[in-house]
Design an enzyme around this catalytic site. Structure first.
Site, PDB file in Angstrom:
ATOM      1  NE  ARG A  43      25.474  62.665  38.094  1.00 25.65           N
ATOM      2  CZ  ARG A  43      24.685  62.623  39.186  1.00 25.65           C
ATOM      3  NH1 ARG A  43      25.075  62.003  40.276  1.00 25.65           N
ATOM      4  NH2 ARG A  43      23.486  63.172  39.160  1.00 25.65           N
TER       5      ARG A  43
ATOM      6  CD  GLN B 230      25.045  55.707  37.611  1.00 24.15           C
ATOM      7  OE1 GLN B 230      25.868  55.981  38.453  1.00 24.15           O
ATOM      8  NE2 GLN B 230      23.814  56.150  37.695  1.00 24.15           N
TER       9      GLN B 230
ATOM     10  CG  HIS C 164      23.452  56.719  41.326  1.00 26.19           C
ATOM     11  ND1 HIS C 164      23.611  57.528  40.235  1.00 26.19           N
ATOM     12  CD2 HIS C 164      23.330  57.543  42.380  1.00 26.19           C
ATOM     13  CE1 HIS C 164      23.588  58.790  40.617  1.00 26.19           C
ATOM     14  NE2 HIS C 164      23.401  58.827  41.914  1.00 26.19           N
TER      15      HIS C 164
HETATM   16  P1  NDP Z   1      25.286  72.157  44.939  1.00 25.86           P
HETATM   17  O1  NDP Z   1      24.958  72.884  43.662  1.00 25.86           O
HETATM   18  O2  NDP Z   1      24.708  72.622  46.204  1.00 25.86           O
HETATM   19  O3  NDP Z   1      26.861  72.117  45.141  1.00 25.86           O
HETATM   20  C1  NDP Z   1      27.767  71.916  44.119  1.00 25.86           C
HETATM   21  C2  NDP Z   1      29.034  72.647  44.517  1.00 25.86           C
HETATM   22  O4  NDP Z   1      30.063  72.279  43.604  1.00 25.86           O
HETATM   23  C3  NDP Z   1      28.902  74.164  44.445  1.00 25.86           C
HETATM   24  O5  NDP Z   1      29.336  74.713  45.678  1.00 25.86           O
HETATM   25  C4  NDP Z   1      29.851  74.512  43.317  1.00 25.86           C
HETATM   26  O6  NDP Z   1      30.525  75.692  43.487  1.00 25.86           O
HETATM   27  C5  NDP Z   1      30.867  73.416  43.416  1.00 25.86           C
HETATM   28  N1  NDP Z   1      31.702  73.278  42.244  1.00 25.86           N
HETATM   29  C6  NDP Z   1      31.338  73.295  40.948  1.00 25.86           C
HETATM   30  N2  NDP Z   1      32.400  73.139  40.176  1.00 25.86           N
HETATM   31  C7  NDP Z   1      33.465  73.023  40.985  1.00 25.86           C
HETATM   32  C8  NDP Z   1      34.856  72.856  40.759  1.00 25.86           C
HETATM   33  N3  NDP Z   1      35.343  72.781  39.521  1.00 25.86           N
HETATM   34  N4  NDP Z   1      35.675  72.777  41.828  1.00 25.86           N
HETATM   35  C9  NDP Z   1      35.185  72.876  43.089  1.00 25.86           C
HETATM   36  N5  NDP Z   1      33.870  73.049  43.355  1.00 25.86           N
HETATM   37  C10 NDP Z   1      33.032  73.113  42.317  1.00 25.86           C
HETATM   38  O7  NDP Z   1      24.890  70.638  44.669  1.00 25.86           O
HETATM   39  P2  NDP Z   1      24.746  69.416  45.704  1.00 25.86           P
HETATM   40  O8  NDP Z   1      25.777  69.583  46.750  1.00 25.86           O
HETATM   41  O9  NDP Z   1      23.342  69.225  46.106  1.00 25.86           O
HETATM   42  O10 NDP Z   1      25.126  68.218  44.728  1.00 25.86           O
HETATM   43  C11 NDP Z   1      26.430  68.120  44.162  1.00 25.86           C
HETATM   44  C12 NDP Z   1      26.483  66.993  43.153  1.00 25.86           C
HETATM   45  O11 NDP Z   1      26.323  65.749  43.820  1.00 25.86           O
HETATM   46  C13 NDP Z   1      25.361  66.995  42.104  1.00 25.86           C
HETATM   47  O12 NDP Z   1      25.637  67.866  41.028  1.00 25.86           O
HETATM   48  C14 NDP Z   1      25.340  65.568  41.669  1.00 25.86           C
HETATM   49  O13 NDP Z   1      26.289  65.339  40.641  1.00 25.86           O
HETATM   50  C15 NDP Z   1      25.785  64.813  42.924  1.00 25.86           C
HETATM   51  N6  NDP Z   1      24.653  64.130  43.545  1.00 25.86           N
HETATM   52  C16 NDP Z   1      24.703  62.768  43.693  1.00 25.86           C
HETATM   53  C17 NDP Z   1      23.643  62.084  44.228  1.00 25.86           C
HETATM   54  C18 NDP Z   1      23.699  60.596  44.433  1.00 25.86           C
HETATM   55  O14 NDP Z   1      22.655  59.974  44.604  1.00 25.86           O
HETATM   56  N7  NDP Z   1      24.874  59.987  44.454  1.00 25.86           N
HETATM   57  C19 NDP Z   1      22.395  62.758  44.608  1.00 25.86           C
HETATM   58  C20 NDP Z   1      22.489  64.206  44.541  1.00 25.86           C
HETATM   59  C21 NDP Z   1      23.564  64.844  43.983  1.00 25.86           C
HETATM   60  P3  NDP Z   1      29.884  77.135  43.346  1.00 25.86           P
HETATM   61  O15 NDP Z   1      28.423  76.966  43.246  1.00 25.86           O
HETATM   62  O16 NDP Z   1      30.375  77.788  44.605  1.00 25.86           O
HETATM   63  O17 NDP Z   1      30.470  77.707  42.097  1.00 25.86           O
END
Ligand code: NDP
Length: 384
Positions: free
Chosen positions: A285, A314, A333
């Site tokens: 993001r 956006q 995006h």
């Molecule tokens: P997931 O929920 O599988 O993964 C997100 C990860 O981020 C989790 O492992 C979580 O940790 C970790 N996390 C949260 N906060 C922190 C932090 N402060 N420091 C380190 N790690 C952290 O989601 P996805 O991987 O599927 O997607 C991730 C993000 O990517 C989405 O939320 C979205 O913003 C973005 N995205 C962008 C897209 C695009 O088109 N550009 C499309 C899809 C997603 P834990 O759960 O272990 O606490």
């Protein structure tokens, strides 16, 4: 009967396509962790068709109208007199994609007394004020995993594009040149570099898996540590925080959701701790990084390149400084909205709507907020 308000990006400037580059899509059975793909009772679209723009309607019209619901589809989402605002007053369901987000602020939620479900056709519900959703009893759901691999592929593409100096080299060809020295004077091999991901969730782990064969040294930070066997298999170095990790990396990729812990994480101070000539890829993001500090880091050479597809707001205005900054590989995006991903999130959107209207539970992994609190995936990955 309910009003379903669906905000989608505009059709192509040349009009809605009548044919496509390829015939159909590969059929996938499951996501890498075993989660099943969306399971609606039926779909009314052809996989591989453009579903995410206004005329594509996410393939929902026949299904919703057969049940007597009203479907309003618009791309007009910003300003106080947008079509979105006009219909919000009596909408029960709002559907929006992160690529073209209908920002559901607390003010807008206050003007939507009938709103029960904010559905993200994609992943990442930070365009919804989650606190306001919690206090107003609104369910927030997204189609978890639908485009995680789409984004991971995009991240790998962007890392290679920056490190190899692909885009400027391609530009020389388009301009009729054969300027090898101009092209290669910023071109390196990825092999042997240190590459780190902020978050190793669905996308972050998929990026690590895809990069392992490039013989790089892999690093990650996350709130929850990966299983020891995964760390061993991929040769991962875990760091307790982003601050600990970035000084050890030549390439950093951001794959965490936007929430209070990650907002403005890559500020001037953190960027200054990165290796000189590091590359930063952000498909998570826009607000996770300080917009102007990124520009300055590229100008000073602290960063050798920045790429990604996420901006704020956006659509980004024509004068957004990232459009003109040096050594960037930005796209709009798009990474999570390939035709492949659209088929999955359109089906997942329908699955969630079927559950909502039938009064049956929405899959736990799709939930971000439910019953007045963070729930499902939201409880695991977000904070308020
Ligand atoms: P997931 O929920 O599988 O993964 C997100 C990860 O981020 C989790 O492992 C979580 O940790 C970790 N996390 C949260 N906060 C922190 C932090 N402060 N420091 C380190 N790690 C952290 O989601 P996805 O991987 O599927 O997607 C991730 C993000 O990517 C989405 O939320 C979205 O913003 C973005 N995205 C962008 C897209 C695009 O088109 N550009 C499309 C899809 C997603 P834990 O759960 O272990 O606490």
């Amino acid at each position: 009967m309910a009003k379903v308000l669906c905000v989608l990006y505009d059709d192509p400037v040349d009009g809605y396509p009548t044919d496509y580059a390829r015939d159909g899509l590969p059929v996938l059975e499951r996501y890498p962790d075993g989660q099943t793909l969306p399971t609606p009772t039926a779909t009314d679209f052809t996989p591989g068709a453009l579903l995410g723009s206004v005329s594509g309607e996410l393939g929902l019209r026949a299904f919703l109208e057969a049940q007597g619901h009203e479907l309003v589809v618009t791309s007009d989402k910003d300003g106080t007199d947008s079509e979105f605002d006009r219909h919000l007053a009596d909408a029960e369901v709002v559907i929006s994609q992160p690529f073209w987000p209908a920002y559901l602020t607390a003010e807008r939620i206050a003007k939507a007394p009938n709103l029960k479900l904010a559905l993200t056709a994609g992943i990442g519900s930070d365009h919804v004020d989650l606190e306001a959703a919690i206090s107003n009893g609104i369910t927030v759901a997204e189609v978890t995993y639908c485009n995680s691999i789409s984004v991971a592929e995009h991240v790998v593409m962007m890392i290679l594009s920056l490190v190899r100096n692909y885009l400027p080299s391609h530009e020389w060809v388009r301009r009729g040149g054969w300027n090898i020295a101009d092209c290669v004077s910023r071109s390196y091999d990825l092999e042997g570099m240190d590459v780190g991901t902020v978050a190793a969730g669905r996308i972050g782990l998929a990026v690590l898996r895809r990069l392992a064969p490039f013989d790089v040294r892999l690093h990650y930070t996350d709130r929850h540590r990966l299983p020891a066997e995964v760390e061993r298999e991929l040769g991962l170095t875990f760091h307790a925080s982003t601050e600990d990790m970035v000084p050890h990396c030549d390439v950093v990729t951001i794959n965490a959701p936007l929430h209070p812990e990650t907002m403005n994480l890559f500020d001037e101070r953190l960027l200054a701790t990165m290796r000189r000539g590091a590359y930063l890829i952000n498909t998570a993001r826009g607000l996770i990084v300080d917009r102007d500090a990124v520009v300055r880091a590229l100008e000073s050479g602290r960063l050798a390149g920045y790429a990604g597809d996420v901006w704020y707001p956006q659509p980004a205005p024509p004068d957004h400084p990232w459009r003109a900054m040096p050594h960037h590989g930005m796209t709009p995006h798009i990474s999570g909205s390939t035709l492949s991903a659209q088929a999955r999130y359109a089906a997942g959107t329908r699955e969630i709507l079927e559950a909502h209207f039938a009064g049956t539970p929405i899959r736990d992994e799709y939930l971000i907020v439910d019953a007045g609190k963070l729930a499902g995936t939201g409880a695991h990955s977000y904070s308020t």
